[in-house]
Write a protein that holds these residues in place. Sequence first.
Motif, PDB file in Angstrom:
ATOM      1  N   THR A  51       2.380  -0.508  -1.860  1.00 45.98           N
ATOM      2  CA  THR A  51       2.537   1.012  -2.266  1.00 45.98           C
ATOM      3  C   THR A  51       3.733   0.200  -3.492  1.00 45.98           C
ATOM      4  O   THR A  51       4.366   1.338  -3.322  1.00 45.98           O
ATOM      5  CB  THR A  51       3.015   1.560  -1.402  1.00 45.98           C
ATOM      6  OG1 THR A  51       4.027   0.105  -0.244  1.00 45.98           O
ATOM      7  CG2 THR A  51       2.160   1.629   0.330  1.00 45.98           C
ATOM      8  N   ARG A  52       3.735  -0.543  -4.112  1.00 42.79           N
ATOM      9  CA  ARG A  52       5.374  -0.784  -4.763  1.00 42.79           C
ATOM     10  C   ARG A  52       4.932  -0.196  -6.144  1.00 42.79           C
ATOM     11  O   ARG A  52       3.702   0.310  -6.666  1.00 42.79           O
ATOM     12  CB  ARG A  52       5.375  -2.280  -4.940  1.00 42.79           C
ATOM     13  CG  ARG A  52       6.109  -3.226  -3.490  1.00 42.79           C
ATOM     14  CD  ARG A  52       5.994  -4.609  -4.040  1.00 42.79           C
ATOM     15  NE  ARG A  52       6.638  -4.941  -5.389  1.00 42.79           N
ATOM     16  CZ  ARG A  52       7.378  -6.042  -5.454  1.00 42.79           C
ATOM     17  NH1 ARG A  52       6.386  -6.924  -5.349  1.00 42.79           N
ATOM     18  NH2 ARG A  52       8.023  -6.395  -6.003  1.00 42.79           N
TER      19      ARG A  52
ATOM     20  N   GLU B 133       9.612  -0.609 -10.299  1.00 42.96           N
ATOM     21  CA  GLU B 133      11.038  -1.214  -9.083  1.00 42.96           C
ATOM     22  C   GLU B 133      11.167  -1.770 -10.034  1.00 42.96           C
ATOM     23  O   GLU B 133      11.072  -2.696 -10.717  1.00 42.96           O
ATOM     24  CB  GLU B 133      10.485  -1.219  -7.607  1.00 42.96           C
ATOM     25  CG  GLU B 133       9.968  -2.662  -8.660  1.00 42.96           C
ATOM     26  CD  GLU B 133       9.168  -2.995  -6.527  1.00 42.96           C
ATOM     27  OE1 GLU B 133       9.657  -3.634  -6.908  1.00 42.96           O
ATOM     28  OE2 GLU B 133       8.835  -1.758  -5.996  1.00 42.96           O
TER      29      GLU B 133
ATOM     30  N   SER C 115       2.416   2.523 -10.519  1.00 49.76           N
ATOM     31  CA  SER C 115       2.196   1.138  -9.279  1.00 49.76           C
ATOM     32  C   SER C 115       2.453  -0.291 -10.127  1.00 49.76           C
ATOM     33  O   SER C 115       1.560  -0.122 -11.199  1.00 49.76           O
ATOM     34  CB  SER C 115       0.604   1.664  -8.416  1.00 49.76           C
ATOM     35  OG  SER C 115      -0.327   0.853  -9.280  1.00 49.76           O
ATOM     36  N   ARG C 116       2.734  -0.984  -9.345  1.00 49.82           N
ATOM     37  CA  ARG C 116       2.818  -2.603  -9.720  1.00 49.82           C
ATOM     38  C   ARG C 116       0.886  -3.153  -9.811  1.00 49.82           C
ATOM     39  O   ARG C 116       1.070  -3.566 -10.986  1.00 49.82           O
ATOM     40  CB  ARG C 116       3.282  -3.137  -8.493  1.00 49.82           C
ATOM     41  CG  ARG C 116       3.833  -4.749  -9.459  1.00 49.82           C
ATOM     42  CD  ARG C 116       4.907  -5.393  -8.660  1.00 49.82           C
ATOM     43  NE  ARG C 116       5.090  -6.611  -8.123  1.00 49.82           N
ATOM     44  CZ  ARG C 116       5.362  -7.454  -8.872  1.00 49.82           C
ATOM     45  NH1 ARG C 116       6.502  -6.522  -9.485  1.00 49.82           N
ATOM     46  NH2 ARG C 116       5.551  -8.175  -9.467  1.00 49.82           N
TER      47      ARG C 116
ATOM     48  N   ALA D  79       2.440  -4.394   0.351  1.00 46.67           N
ATOM     49  CA  ALA D  79       3.813  -4.635  -1.056  1.00 46.67           C
ATOM     50  C   ALA D  79       2.687  -3.796  -1.643  1.00 46.67           C
ATOM     51  O   ALA D  79       2.527  -3.741  -2.561  1.00 46.67           O
ATOM     52  CB  ALA D  79       3.568  -6.138  -1.356  1.00 46.67           C
TER      53      ALA D  79
ATOM     54  N   ASP E  67      14.251   0.424  -5.640  1.00 45.84           N
ATOM     55  CA  ASP E  67      14.062  -0.447  -4.649  1.00 45.84           C
ATOM     56  C   ASP E  67      12.499  -0.752  -3.969  1.00 45.84           C
ATOM     57  O   ASP E  67      12.094   0.617  -4.341  1.00 45.84           O
ATOM     58  CB  ASP E  67      14.858  -0.131  -3.406  1.00 45.84           C
ATOM     59  CG  ASP E  67      14.987  -1.281  -2.104  1.00 45.84           C
ATOM     60  OD1 ASP E  67      14.931  -2.432  -2.095  1.00 45.84           O
ATOM     61  OD2 ASP E  67      15.601  -0.889  -1.131  1.00 45.84           O
ATOM     62  N   ASN E  68      12.414  -2.087  -3.832  1.00 44.80           N
ATOM     63  CA  ASN E  68      11.285  -2.060  -3.342  1.00 44.80           C
ATOM     64  C   ASN E  68      10.964  -1.640  -1.752  1.00 44.80           C
ATOM     65  O   ASN E  68      11.917  -1.780  -0.976  1.00 44.80           O
ATOM     66  CB  ASN E  68      11.199  -3.771  -3.001  1.00 44.80           C
ATOM     67  CG  ASN E  68       9.416  -4.394  -2.582  1.00 44.80           C
ATOM     68  OD1 ASN E  68       8.829  -3.361  -2.053  1.00 44.80           O
ATOM     69  ND2 ASN E  68       9.158  -5.606  -2.816  1.00 44.80           N
ATOM     70  N   ASN E  69       9.984  -0.448  -2.285  1.00 46.65           N
ATOM     71  CA  ASN E  69       9.735  -0.442  -0.593  1.00 46.65           C
ATOM     72  C   ASN E  69       8.731  -0.355   0.503  1.00 46.65           C
ATOM     73  O   ASN E  69       8.299  -0.470   1.275  1.00 46.65           O
ATOM     74  CB  ASN E  69       9.262   1.434  -1.017  1.00 46.65           C
ATOM     75  CG  ASN E  69       7.426   1.172  -1.863  1.00 46.65           C
ATOM     76  OD1 ASN E  69       6.753   0.353  -1.364  1.00 46.65           O
ATOM     77  ND2 ASN E  69       7.162   2.484  -2.367  1.00 46.65           N
ATOM     78  N   SER E  70       7.811  -1.499   0.154  1.00 45.55           N
ATOM     79  CA  SER E  70       7.481  -2.565   1.281  1.00 45.55           C
ATOM     80  C   SER E  70       7.791  -2.914   2.831  1.00 45.55           C
ATOM     81  O   SER E  70       7.663  -2.782   3.572  1.00 45.55           O
ATOM     82  CB  SER E  70       7.142  -3.867   0.623  1.00 45.55           C
ATOM     83  OG  SER E  70       8.030  -4.781   0.275  1.00 45.55           O
TER      84      SER E  70
ATOM     85  N   SER F  42       2.703  -9.824  -5.254  1.00 45.20           N
ATOM     86  CA  SER F  42       2.765  -8.997  -4.488  1.00 45.20           C
ATOM     87  C   SER F  42       1.808  -7.812  -4.920  1.00 45.20           C
ATOM     88  O   SER F  42       3.232  -6.637  -4.549  1.00 45.20           O
ATOM     89  CB  SER F  42       4.551  -8.275  -4.458  1.00 45.20           C
ATOM     90  OG  SER F  42       4.912  -9.539  -3.844  1.00 45.20           O
ATOM     91  N   THR F  43       0.967  -7.822  -5.228  1.00 44.58           N
ATOM     92  CA  THR F  43       0.064  -6.987  -5.267  1.00 44.58           C
ATOM     93  C   THR F  43      -1.106  -6.633  -4.455  1.00 44.58           C
ATOM     94  O   THR F  43      -1.386  -5.414  -4.395  1.00 44.58           O
ATOM     95  CB  THR F  43      -0.745  -7.166  -6.699  1.00 44.58           C
ATOM     96  OG1 THR F  43      -1.241  -8.131  -6.921  1.00 44.58           O
ATOM     97  CG2 THR F  43       1.071  -6.486  -7.713  1.00 44.58           C
TER      98      THR F  43
END
Length: 552
Positions: free
Chosen positions: A260-261, A265, A318-319, A258, A249-252, A407-408
């Motif tokens: 912390t993504r 994921e 990380s993303r 975002a 899952d996306n943790n944002s 989403s970075t």
Amino acid sequence: MTKFFWNALRLSPVILGATLLLGNRVQATEAPVVDVVVPTATADQAAAVEPAPQIVTSQAPTLVSQVPANSLAQVTSVSQLSDVQPTDWAFQALQSLVERYGCIAGYPDGTYRGNRALTRYEFAAGLNACLDRVNELIATATADQVTREDLATLQRLQEEFAAEIATLRGRVDALEAQTAELEANQFSTTTVLNGEVVFGVADVFSDEAVGGEDLEYNTIAAARARLNFDASFSGEDRLRVRLQAGNIDNNSDETGTAMTRLGFETDTDNDIVLDDFYYRFPVGDAVLVQVDFANVEFNDNVFTFNPAFESSGRGAISRYGRFSPIYRQAEGGAGLTVTLNPEGPLTVSGAFLAPNAEGPGTGVGLFNGAYGALGQLSYRLSDAFSIGATYARTYQNTESGINLFGSTGSANANQPFGEVATEANHYGVQASLQLGTTLNLSGWAGYSTADALAGPNAGADADMFYWAAGLAVQDFGREGSQLGVIFGQPPKVTDSALVEDPDTSYHLEGLYRLQLTDNVAITPGVLVIFNPEHNNDNDTIYVGTLRTTFSF
């Protein structure tokens, strides 16, 4: 001469050739089986294989002339073969073949190499040479050169090797049957299946989430699976179909940012979905074309200058740490990428993608909806050094979803004007430097300008900036392992008439990929976001993860 003698003499070449070539190779009985099953080789393979001995007769020099580089005149004495000794078990037979019948020679360096594996071609050439020689003896009435003792010797050798020949024939038959079975039941003659499975355990730590609420996050255990079907029809093209399923899952939503993504994921509720879907083919040596039909991203089609961290299964955790956000513009949909001089040091790439290319309605489609266009000039000096300049122009509307940096970055950077149609120009530079065999340095910096095209703020503009640098130590502690550190600033609004990010966030990431086997790696990693959402009032957030990657 009796009729029996002449009949035996006519049969003796067959025994003679088999004795010569099989007898002198008896110590390599396994290798000839392979040579029999695969009797031919490519030019590259043939160049890497030891040349076969030249089989000649005194009256048939054409066998030698076919391979002039390795030609050798017929030897007249077995002593001319440097690696043949009187103590060799087949010395007398070889001596007769060389000195009495003149139907066998050695290699150009004067060796015979009697223990080398035998191929069917060599057997046929030797047999043919000896047949020609014996027929010559018969035709010229020189049969007195053949005695009954010779026939007795040949008969004894034939009987001695009867078991080996029968065994070899049985092995060949069995291998041919197995090969036929594999060909009849193989998955595909054109397609290769490969895959990757990622198991992830992760947790997030902080006193508060962004916005001041308590951070409520439970330790998770989830997975992602990918299967790639890579087909090729010419040997230089590729048709890829990727199936993917996952529940990471996306943790944002829990952290409020975002930034912390995780880089690996994927949440499809474990339903199997179509991910990569493209066809890539060369046009001569100067052009490489890729047509994407679904879920296209610029980073899939052009070099990202971050080889140590790009992979979601083996690189950064990380993303943001995987590559520059300039490659995350207008993700999804269909597209086209053309690369000029793809194998050369100086490469030019152009790409176009449409996030909603499949939709026929208003505000979507291949040309009437959102789009992203990218151009890149890159210089790559082997794996030692690479540098590139990239430009991207994007248009995104509410149908595609406004998200300038995938989403970075901060929420303000992703949507500087809210959910209204936005166009933007993105400029980036990226570089990678390999020092020796173990140390890799990489980094990027980017600047973007955006304009609102609709809503109450139509005409407003905003400027954004970001950067990062990475250090990778390869083969650290174990071959194939990697220690990595990434530090940088996620995308931030630096100038806007509407809203600016007040402070500066910093991204710090550390990881160690331990390569257990060629197919299994475990990567513990920690991600730290200082001043999340570019706001000093927000508490530092820590993300810990343990990623296990299986590749096959």
